[in-house]
Write a protein that holds these residues in place. Structure first.
Motif, mmCIF file in Angstrom:
data_model
loop_
_atom_site.group_PDB
_atom_site.id
_atom_site.type_symbol
_atom_site.label_atom_id
_atom_site.label_comp_id
_atom_site.label_asym_id
_atom_site.label_seq_id
_atom_site.Cartn_x
_atom_site.Cartn_y
_atom_site.Cartn_z
ATOM 1 N N ALA A 125 3.302 2.617 10.039
ATOM 2 C CA ALA A 125 4.168 1.949 9.056
ATOM 3 C C ALA A 125 3.881 2.478 7.649
ATOM 4 O O ALA A 125 4.800 2.732 6.865
ATOM 5 C CB ALA A 125 3.956 0.440 9.109
ATOM 6 N N VAL A 126 2.614 2.662 7.335
ATOM 7 C CA VAL A 126 2.263 3.202 6.017
ATOM 8 C C VAL A 126 2.768 4.634 5.897
ATOM 9 O O VAL A 126 3.329 5.048 4.879
ATOM 10 C CB VAL A 126 0.736 3.117 5.783
ATOM 11 N N PRO A 140 -4.118 11.256 0.732
ATOM 12 C CA PRO A 140 -4.770 10.733 1.939
ATOM 13 C C PRO A 140 -5.558 9.457 1.682
ATOM 14 O O PRO A 140 -5.645 8.588 2.548
ATOM 15 C CB PRO A 140 -5.690 11.875 2.392
ATOM 16 N N GLU A 141 -6.109 9.349 0.500
ATOM 17 C CA GLU A 141 -6.891 8.162 0.160
ATOM 18 C C GLU A 141 -6.001 6.919 0.115
ATOM 19 O O GLU A 141 -6.343 5.870 0.658
ATOM 20 C CB GLU A 141 -7.538 8.391 -1.218
ATOM 21 N N TYR A 142 -4.844 7.050 -0.503
ATOM 22 C CA TYR A 142 -3.901 5.924 -0.598
ATOM 23 C C TYR A 142 -3.442 5.512 0.802
ATOM 24 O O TYR A 142 -3.390 4.336 1.147
ATOM 25 C CB TYR A 142 -2.710 6.342 -1.462
ATOM 26 N N ARG A 143 -3.137 6.511 1.622
ATOM 27 C CA ARG A 143 -2.688 6.278 2.994
ATOM 28 C C ARG A 143 -3.748 5.487 3.780
ATOM 29 O O ARG A 143 -3.444 4.500 4.442
ATOM 30 C CB ARG A 143 -2.469 7.649 3.629
ATOM 31 N N ARG A 144 -4.986 5.944 3.689
ATOM 32 C CA ARG A 144 -6.067 5.277 4.440
ATOM 33 C C ARG A 144 -6.289 3.849 3.958
ATOM 34 O O ARG A 144 -6.432 2.925 4.749
ATOM 35 C CB ARG A 144 -7.383 6.065 4.304
ATOM 36 N N VAL A 145 -6.329 3.677 2.640
ATOM 37 C CA VAL A 145 -6.617 2.337 2.112
ATOM 38 C C VAL A 145 -5.472 1.373 2.430
ATOM 39 O O VAL A 145 -5.699 0.223 2.811
ATOM 40 C CB VAL A 145 -6.895 2.399 0.587
ATOM 41 N N GLN A 146 -4.240 1.845 2.300
ATOM 42 C CA GLN A 146 -3.102 0.963 2.582
ATOM 43 C C GLN A 146 -3.075 0.550 4.051
ATOM 44 O O GLN A 146 -2.838 -0.612 4.377
ATOM 45 C CB GLN A 146 -1.788 1.655 2.198
ATOM 46 N N ALA A 147 -3.325 1.497 4.946
ATOM 47 C CA ALA A 147 -3.341 1.157 6.382
ATOM 48 C C ALA A 147 -4.510 0.226 6.683
ATOM 49 O O ALA A 147 -4.380 -0.739 7.441
ATOM 50 C CB ALA A 147 -3.422 2.433 7.222
ATOM 51 N N ALA A 148 -5.650 0.494 6.059
ATOM 52 C CA ALA A 148 -6.834 -0.339 6.304
ATOM 53 C C ALA A 148 -6.598 -1.767 5.826
ATOM 54 O O ALA A 148 -7.060 -2.726 6.445
ATOM 55 C CB ALA A 148 -8.056 0.260 5.602
ATOM 56 N N LYS A 149 -5.861 -1.927 4.736
ATOM 57 C CA LYS A 149 -5.577 -3.288 4.253
ATOM 58 C C LYS A 149 -4.791 -4.078 5.287
ATOM 59 O O LYS A 149 -5.052 -5.257 5.512
ATOM 60 C CB LYS A 149 -4.770 -3.227 2.942
#
Ligand SMILES: [Zn+2]
Length: 207
Positions: A125-126, A140-149
Motif C-alpha cells: 500500500a505504501v 527508501p527510508e520514507y518507504r520503510r518508516v511509513q510501512a512500519a508505522k
C-alpha cells in the motif's frame, strides 16, 4: 561542515552532537520530524490516503495466494513471528532496546494472529501510494518508516466501542442510541520503526 539544517530554507542551526547520527544534518525540529515520519519534509500518509491501496493490495494478494512469491513472503513474515521471542506486555517495553521493541511488535502480531497477508499489504500500500504521488521523492527510508508505522499500528492499537442512550436532539422527548469509538495507539518511536521497516522489506523482497 554542516552548521545549518540541511532542509532548504530552514534558518536553524543543525542540532548539537548526539548519538543518532542525525545531529549534523538537521535542526532539532526537522530531526524529530525525520525520526517520526522517515522524511524531514513530508508528513505521514493519512488513513484516507492509504486505505484504498491497502484494500486493493489485500484483494490482489488473496486472489494470488498460491503465487510462489506471495507464498515466499508469507513464509518470511511467519518466520519473523516465530523468531520474535515471547510475548512482552506493553507496560514492560520501557527500557528495551529499539531492536527488542521491534521484536516485541512482531510477537504481538503473532499473538493477535494477524494474517501475514495484511502485513505484506501494508508494504504494498505504501509502495502504491508513493507511486501514485509523483511529487513524493522515492526515498527508501520514507518507504520503510511509513510501512512500519502501519504494521506497528496493527500490532499495538487498543480499540474500544460502546453505545449509550441519550436524548435525541432532532426528536424532542425521544431518545436515541449513540456509538462512541476509541482508538488508542502507543506512540511508535523512530528507531523501532527502522527495525520493523528493515525486517518487513526483507520479508517482501521478492514481491
Ligand atoms: Zn531545520
Amino acid at each position: 561542515m554542516h552548521t545549518y539544517c540541511r532542509v532548504i530554507g530552514c534558518p536553524n542551526p543543525a542540532r548539537a552532537g548526539t548519538a543518532d547520527g542525525l545531529d549534523r544534518k538537521f535542526c532539532r525540529s526537522h530531526a524529530d520530524h525525520y525520526q517520526r515520519h522517515g522524511s524531514p519534509y513530508r508528513g505521514s500518509f493519512t488513513a484516507a490516503e492509504i486505505e484504498p491501496f491497502r484494500q486493493q493490495a489485500l484483494d490482489r494478494l488473496q486472489e494470488n495466494r498460491d503465487d510462489r512469491f506471495v507464498d515466499n513472503a508469507v513464509a518470511r513474515v511467519e518466520g519473523l513471528y516465530r523468531r520474535a521471542g515471547p510475548h512482552v506486555e506493553a507496560f514492560r517495553l520501557r527500557g528495551l532496546s529499539p531492536a527488542d521493541r521491534a521484536k516485541a511488535a512482531w510477537a504481538r502480531l503473532r499473538e493477535r494472529c494477524v494474517d501475514p497477508l495484511r502485513v505484506i499489504a501494508a508494504w504494498l500500500a505504501v509502495d502504491m501510494a508513493i507511486a501514485a504521488n509523483p511529487q513524493i521523492r522515492d526515498d527508501p527510508e520514507y518507504r520503510r518508516v511509513q510501512a512500519a508505522k502501519l504494521v506497528h499500528r496493527m500490532a499495538s492499537g487498543t480499540h474500544k466501542r460502546w453505545t449509550r442512550e441519550e436524548p435525541d436532539p432532532n426528536r424532542p422527548g425521544r431518545r436515541r442510541t449513540a456509538t462512541t469509538e476509541m482508538h488508542v495507539y502507543p506512540r511508535s518511536r523512530g528507531r523501532v520503526l527502522r527495525h520493523i521497516g528493515a525486517d518487513l522489506q526483507q520479508a517482501v523482497d521478492l514481491i
